[in-house]
Design an enzyme around this catalytic site. Structure first.
Site, PDB file in Angstrom:
ATOM      1  N   LYS A  53      -2.753 -10.368   3.157  1.00 14.65           N
ATOM      2  CA  LYS A  53      -2.876 -10.377   1.692  1.00 14.65           C
ATOM      3  C   LYS A  53      -1.837 -11.325   1.102  1.00 14.65           C
ATOM      4  O   LYS A  53      -2.150 -12.144   0.237  1.00 14.65           O
ATOM      5  CB  LYS A  53      -2.676  -8.957   1.138  1.00 14.65           C
ATOM      6  CG  LYS A  53      -3.901  -8.077   1.336  1.00 14.65           C
ATOM      7  CD  LYS A  53      -3.619  -6.609   1.057  1.00 14.65           C
ATOM      8  CE  LYS A  53      -4.859  -5.789   1.427  1.00 14.65           C
ATOM      9  NZ  LYS A  53      -4.622  -4.344   1.467  1.00 14.65           N
ATOM     10  N   GLN A  97      -0.409   0.115  -0.253  1.00 12.62           N
ATOM     11  CA  GLN A  97      -1.236   0.138   0.959  1.00 12.62           C
ATOM     12  C   GLN A  97      -1.414   1.569   1.473  1.00 12.62           C
ATOM     13  O   GLN A  97      -0.442   2.297   1.649  1.00 12.62           O
ATOM     14  CB  GLN A  97      -0.580  -0.741   2.041  1.00 12.62           C
ATOM     15  CG  GLN A  97      -1.377  -0.883   3.308  1.00 12.62           C
ATOM     16  CD  GLN A  97      -2.673  -1.664   3.111  1.00 12.62           C
ATOM     17  OE1 GLN A  97      -2.697  -2.716   2.473  1.00 12.62           O
ATOM     18  NE2 GLN A  97      -3.764  -1.156   3.655  1.00 12.62           N
ATOM     19  N   ASP A 120      -6.628  -2.442  -6.854  1.00  7.12           N
ATOM     20  CA  ASP A 120      -7.494  -1.769  -5.871  1.00  7.12           C
ATOM     21  C   ASP A 120      -8.652  -1.056  -6.576  1.00  7.12           C
ATOM     22  O   ASP A 120      -9.644  -0.694  -5.935  1.00  7.12           O
ATOM     23  CB  ASP A 120      -6.678  -0.712  -5.094  1.00  7.12           C
ATOM     24  CG  ASP A 120      -6.488  -1.092  -3.630  1.00  7.12           C
ATOM     25  OD1 ASP A 120      -7.216  -1.980  -3.148  1.00  7.12           O
ATOM     26  OD2 ASP A 120      -5.619  -0.489  -2.972  1.00  7.12           O
TER      27      ASP A 120
END
Ligand code: NDP
Length: 292
Positions: A53, A97, A120
């Protein structure tokens, strides 16, 4: 034989368009979108995702920050970091995460993220915005899946779509997106009766199950588009192999188009994360959100 939908190439194209958009935002508005990724602990798969990422964020010209915290970090410390990022004007997107260590309440942490920075798309405010048709940050894998379906089929309006799986991360948001594209949507799950008969109705099948090669070619309507979200590691001929939720060999003989695993939906996820960061940055600065 089905047309193979090349998610790797599509994601590359999307990143290329994004790099141009980011350069334009810098020169016209002095805005450099920034993404902060928080990793707690040493999960090897998570470390690889986070590194990828960060690399791709920098490649498209955005700012990237990695916050690596020890596995024993108290929940309160993580919440304090999220709050700091919430109020940092240079940081437009925050990603924590998952999975988090067991002593941390993931729901509490995800709820603490400012919904406008929730790249997200997991915050309940964004889930609500999506389901009521408002502008929102939408989970990345579902957005990428629908982009690939539209690339293969053009307009999805009026199509019968069957989504297999009802998770909050993939199944439910993908179904919402398909509804917004004017599909007639069925969501199947582990309690669905006669799944092959349900799948056989579909012009578009999105499989997000987590069961290796479960969907067989003879479940499909001839010519259907198959988007395989599954990523399953199996042993075959004494070697480790990644396969999807669809049995590619039999499905490609019946489908009109199909995503491979790997190289289909997988590469779209990070590209869509970067897209969400650009969109979040523009929304926060009052700049018209680019199409991308
Ligand atoms: P979950 O385990 O959260 O959900 C799986 C869903 O599949 C559930 O709704 C479950 O039903 C349903 N299901 C399980 N078994 C069956 C069955 N036999 N028949 C019909 N439905 C069934 O998984 P996720 O949604 O998180 O992930 C799905 C897959 O997508 C996984 O392979 C994952 O690795 C992959 N994935 C890939 C990503 C990417 O490409 N970047 C990102 C995210 C996920 P029920 O609700 O009834 O239990």
């Amino acid at each position: 034989m089905a047309k193979i939908i090349d998610g790797k190439a599509y994601a590359e194209g999307l990143r290329g368009r994004m790099a141009k958009t980011v350069a334009g935002l810098k020169s016209k508005h002095g805005l450099t979108p920034g993404l902060a990724v928080v990793l707690v602990g040493e999960d090897p798969a998570s470390k690889v995702y986070v590194a990828n990422k960060a690399k791709q964020t920098v490649e498209v010209g955005m700012n990237s920050w990695e916050h690596k915290l020890d596995a024993a970090t108290p929940e309160a410390t993580l919440l304090a970091l999220v709050e700091k990022l919430n109020t940092d004007p240079a940081c437009h997107g925050i990603l924590v995460q998952l999975p988090l260590p067991k002593h941390i309440d993931s729901d509490k942490v995800l709820s603490a993220i400012n919904p406008d920075k929730d790249v997200d798309g997991f915050h309940v405010v964004n889930v609500g915005r999506l389901s009521t048709g408002q502008e929102s940050l939408v989970p990345c894998t579902p957005v990428g899946s629908v982009m690939l379906a539209k690339d293969a089929l053009g307009s999805l309006a009026g199509l019968e779509a069957v989504v297999i799986g009802r998770s909050n991360i993939v199944g439910k948001p993908v179904a919402q997106l398909l509804l917004a594209e004017n599909c007639t949507v069925t969501i199947a799950h582990s309690k669905t009766k006669d799944l092959p008969a349900v799948v056989r109705r579909a012009d578009l099948v999105i499989a997000a199950v987590g069961r290796a090669e479960m969907v067989k070619g003879d479940w499909l309507k001839p010519g259907a588009c198959v988007i395989d979200v599954g990523i399953n590691r199996i042993e075959r001929d004494g070697k480790g192999k990644l396969v999807g939720d669809c049995d590619f060999a039999s499905c490609e003989k019946v489908a009109g188009s199909i995503t491979p695993v790997p190289g289909g939906v997988g590469p779209m996820t990070i590209a869509c994360l970067l897209r969400n960061t650009v969109r979040a940055a523009c929304a926060q600065k009052g700049i018209a959100i680019p199409e991308l």
